[in-house]
Design a protein around this motif. Sequence first.
Motif, PDB file in Angstrom:
ATOM      1  N   GLU A 124      -5.881 -24.159   5.382  1.00 14.04           N
ATOM      2  CA  GLU A 124      -5.620 -26.281   4.847  1.00 14.04           C
ATOM      3  C   GLU A 124      -6.758 -26.816   5.485  1.00 14.04           C
ATOM      4  O   GLU A 124      -7.897 -27.631   4.996  1.00 14.04           O
ATOM      5  CB  GLU A 124      -4.117 -26.613   4.827  1.00 14.04           C
ATOM      6  CG  GLU A 124      -4.382 -28.061   4.569  1.00 14.04           C
ATOM      7  CD  GLU A 124      -2.727 -28.402   4.818  1.00 14.04           C
ATOM      8  OE1 GLU A 124      -3.034 -29.743   4.792  1.00 14.04           O
ATOM      9  OE2 GLU A 124      -2.285 -27.504   4.477  1.00 14.04           O
ATOM     10  N   GLU A 125      -6.647 -26.168   7.054  1.00 15.63           N
ATOM     11  CA  GLU A 125      -7.475 -27.144   7.538  1.00 15.63           C
ATOM     12  C   GLU A 125      -9.104 -27.002   7.815  1.00 15.63           C
ATOM     13  O   GLU A 125      -9.601 -27.659   7.740  1.00 15.63           O
ATOM     14  CB  GLU A 125      -7.389 -26.258   9.358  1.00 15.63           C
ATOM     15  CG  GLU A 125      -7.977 -27.049  10.314  1.00 15.63           C
ATOM     16  CD  GLU A 125      -7.087 -27.033  11.469  1.00 15.63           C
ATOM     17  OE1 GLU A 125      -8.186 -27.191  12.822  1.00 15.63           O
ATOM     18  OE2 GLU A 125      -6.760 -25.865  12.110  1.00 15.63           O
ATOM     19  N   THR A 129     -11.990 -29.383   6.410  1.00 10.80           N
ATOM     20  CA  THR A 129     -13.774 -28.469   6.982  1.00 10.80           C
ATOM     21  C   THR A 129     -14.927 -29.022   6.145  1.00 10.80           C
ATOM     22  O   THR A 129     -15.378 -29.832   6.342  1.00 10.80           O
ATOM     23  CB  THR A 129     -13.743 -28.337   8.137  1.00 10.80           C
ATOM     24  OG1 THR A 129     -12.625 -27.627   9.206  1.00 10.80           O
ATOM     25  CG2 THR A 129     -15.324 -28.099   8.856  1.00 10.80           C
TER      26      THR A 129
END
Length: 230
Positions: A124-125, A129
Amino acid sequence: MSSSSQGERTKTRRGLIEQEIYVQATRLFAERGFAGTNFQDIADAVGLTRPALYHYVSSKDELLAKLVAEITQDAADDIASEAARADLDPAQKLRSIVAGTARRQGEHADRFRLLVRSEADLPEEIAATHEAGRRAVLKSIAGVIEEGVRSGVFRPVDSRVAALGVLGMVNWVAWWYRPGGRDDLTAVCDELAEMAVAGLRGRDGASVPQTPADALAVVREDLDRLERLL
């Protein structure tokens, strides 16, 4: 040997090993997918034990994050810098952005293809990005096109649709260009850059694309022209 010289050699060796880990991880991600590659696979490819690999990287997510940073964040920063240049007019900015993006795609085609294929598996992170970088690139290119329309350098267009069309054209380079093949990358970059600018300057009697489908039709026409030239 002085302690400073020894420390420099250690630093150099570590940098080489980290680069090899990154290269091998990228290769494995491309061959097996991100989800299909585990940390042991990377350790085996580099010739390290799994515990030794942890001295250099904490996880395969860290390696993927580096890939995303290079492919999307660095590109977004470079394009934003080019778009902000005061010494270039909008056509020159767009020409430089397109040529630079096409070159990046051609020189690192495997990484771009890997990222596209792995989008659904991105943590997810990292996915956030990646998406932020893509939005930033689109915003920068659309801004250059808007600037060109306001100054009369480009004909009136929907800047977002036009920017998507430009990106669609250059992003395909990663899929059809092959280093060492029949195509010269510099010539490809120059041709695509000129096509992007010429398309926005307009053709005699040509209508302005009103929808994404219209813009894609123009892109396909230009790609057909490029293939005939290669």
